[in-house]
Design a protein around this motif. Structure first.
Motif, short mmCIF file in Angstrom:
data_model
loop_
_atom_site.label_atom_id
_atom_site.label_comp_id
_atom_site.label_asym_id
_atom_site.label_seq_id
_atom_site.Cartn_x
_atom_site.Cartn_y
_atom_site.Cartn_z
N GLU A 1 0.83 -1.21 0.00
CA GLU A 1 0.00 0.00 0.00
C GLU A 1 0.86 1.26 0.00
N LYS A 2 1.93 1.25 0.81
CA LYS A 2 2.85 2.40 0.86
C LYS A 2 3.47 2.63 -0.52
N LYS B 1 2.25 1.79 -3.38
CA LYS B 1 1.21 2.27 -4.29
C LYS B 1 0.99 3.78 -4.10
N VAL B 2 0.90 4.21 -2.83
CA VAL B 2 0.69 5.63 -2.53
C VAL B 2 1.88 6.44 -3.06
N GLU C 1 1.63 9.34 -5.78
CA GLU C 1 2.10 10.69 -5.48
C GLU C 1 3.10 11.17 -6.53
#
Length: 138
Positions: A124-125, A127-128, A132
């Motif tokens: 998830e990190k 992906k974020v 960004e």
């Protein structure tokens, strides 16, 4: 004359192990970074390439060998071996004889789940971070 047995259906084995681990298709999909439909397709496949099997086995917390060699019979044998049937008249003379410490097994499972969640959080990190970066580059 020997009869050749039907080749083992790896997708069915994956499905069964996932069910025995009380894991939904969605959870396995998330662990592998694929769609639930992909898991459905995998579980309907008779064969799966070894590279993919390694990832699936990791997500299910088993070895590739355990995945390939899985059978309903082996599960029953596994549980039946908890008991020592060697007593007279086939009776359970010594009660249950565990071949492993249940608490150790529980802690092992908790540790595996922790690692799985850590991988999910990292995914998830990533992906974020990726999203960004895309937004920043616009």
């Amino acid at each position: 004359m020997s009869t050749l047995s039907k080749p083992s259906h790896i997708g069915r084995k994956i499905s069964r192990i996932r069910e025995l681990r009380d894991m939904k298709q969605e959870a396995l999909a998330q662990a592998l970074g694929v769609s639930q439909q992909s898991i459905s397709n995998i579980e309907n496949s008779e064969t799966i390439d070894d590279e993919r099997l390694v990832d699936i086995a990791k997500a299910l917390g088993v070895t590739v060998e355990a995945l390939k060699n899985f059978s309903e019979e082996s599960v029953f044998n596994y549980f039946n071996n908890f008991y020592d049937n060697s007593g007279s008249n086939g009776a359970f003379s010594h009660g249950p004889v565990f071949t492993f410490n249940p608490l150790d097994k529980l802690m092992e499972t908790i540790e595996e789940n922790k690692k799985l969640y850590e991988r999910l959080v990292q995914a998830e990190k990533d992906k974020v971070e990726y999203l960004e970066k895309i937004l920043k580059d616009k």
